[in-house]
Design a protein around this motif. Structure first.
Motif, PDB file in Angstrom:
ATOM      1  N   PHE A  18       0.801  -1.273   0.007  1.00  0.00           N
ATOM      2  CA  PHE A  18       0.000   0.061   0.315  1.00  0.00           C
ATOM      3  C   PHE A  18       0.929   1.224   0.077  1.00  0.00           C
ATOM      4  N   PHE A  19       2.069   1.162   0.732  1.00  0.00           N
ATOM      5  CA  PHE A  19       2.839   2.471   0.770  1.00  0.00           C
ATOM      6  C   PHE A  19       4.241   2.201   0.404  1.00  0.00           C
ATOM      7  N   SER A  20       4.517   3.440  -0.558  1.00  0.00           N
ATOM      8  CA  SER A  20       6.178   3.543  -0.844  1.00  0.00           C
ATOM      9  C   SER A  20       6.832   4.110   0.246  1.00  0.00           C
ATOM     10  N   SER A  21       8.124   4.144   0.185  1.00  0.00           N
ATOM     11  CA  SER A  21       8.900   4.264   1.315  1.00  0.00           C
ATOM     12  C   SER A  21       8.823   5.924   1.634  1.00  0.00           C
ATOM     13  N   PHE A  22       8.399   6.710   0.241  1.00  0.00           N
ATOM     14  CA  PHE A  22       8.093   8.241   0.436  1.00  0.00           C
ATOM     15  C   PHE A  22       6.836   8.520   1.152  1.00  0.00           C
ATOM     16  N   GLU A  23       6.023   7.621   1.436  1.00  0.00           N
ATOM     17  CA  GLU A  23       4.822   8.000   2.042  1.00  0.00           C
ATOM     18  C   GLU A  23       4.929   7.662   3.540  1.00  0.00           C
ATOM     19  N   LEU A  24       5.978   7.187   3.979  1.00  0.00           N
ATOM     20  CA  LEU A  24       6.084   6.843   5.564  1.00  0.00           C
ATOM     21  C   LEU A  24       6.503   8.213   6.131  1.00  0.00           C
ATOM     22  N   CYS A  25       6.205   8.813   7.270  1.00  0.00           N
ATOM     23  CA  CYS A  25       6.780   9.639   8.004  1.00  0.00           C
ATOM     24  C   CYS A  25       7.300   9.369   9.322  1.00  0.00           C
ATOM     25  N   PRO A  26       8.466   8.725   9.197  1.00  0.00           N
ATOM     26  CA  PRO A  26       9.151   8.479  10.696  1.00  0.00           C
ATOM     27  C   PRO A  26       9.479   9.627  11.542  1.00  0.00           C
ATOM     28  N   ARG A  27       9.450   9.438  12.792  1.00  0.00           N
ATOM     29  CA  ARG A  27       9.681  10.696  13.848  1.00  0.00           C
ATOM     30  C   ARG A  27       9.791   9.939  15.012  1.00  0.00           C
TER      31      ARG A  27
END
Ligand code: GDP
Length: 141
Positions: A132-141
């Motif tokens: 469902f998600f590319s790595s660019f769509e993840l917002c790590p924090r």
């Protein structure tokens, strides 16, 4: 300490019922970090691909049809032991067997229309998150 990522889905029945917000509130109260979320209306081919491990199960066609009934909301959750902790919050597959206070006990309609999905292992999460998600769509924090 094992920080994990898991794929959660608010399934079409729960989105249609208008309880996605309540489910997200439970996720936030349980201290998961939501790394990504979106609404997706899957095609039959996309649903069949997502549930490919279940292709031999008698309910495969019905499950895939259900998952295409309307939009669902996939999310990536991160946290300590996230895979098991999210499954604990979801409750048993069959809402009739789910413990009180779990999402499925409170919001599921049937063993099929059971409100939420969660990866069942690190291997499943590694297949399901990029589905469902590319790595660019993840917002790590
Ligand atoms: P989960 O890991 O708790 O989601 O359960 P499974 O991996 O065993 O099954 C995947 C999904 O298939 C479930 O969440 C249900 O939506 C559906 N499902 C499971 N068992 C049945 C069943 O006996 N009948 C039907 N119609 N659907 C089922």
């Amino acid at each position: 300490m094992t920080i994990q990522r898991t794929l959660a889905i608010v399934k079409p029945d729960a989105v249609a019922k208008g309880v996605a917000g309540e489910i997200i509130t439970r996720i936030e109260r349980a201290s998961f970090t939501i790394l990504a979320a979106k609404l997706v209306h899957m095609s039959l081919a996309e649903a069949r691909g997502f549930y490919i491990v279940h292709r031999e199960r008698p309910f495969y066609d019905s499950l895939c049809a259900f998952m295409t009934q309307g939009p669902c909301m996939p999310m990536v959750l991160e946290g300590e032991s996230a895979i098991q902790r999210w499954r604990d919050l979801m409750g048993a597959t069959d809402p009739a067997k789910a413990a009180s206070g779990t999402i499925r006990k409170d919001f599921a309609t049937s063993i099929e229309a059971n409100a939420v999905h969660g990866s069942d292992s690190p291997e499943s999460a590694s297949f399901e998150i990029p589905y469902f998600f590319s790595s660019f769509e993840l917002c790590p924090r």
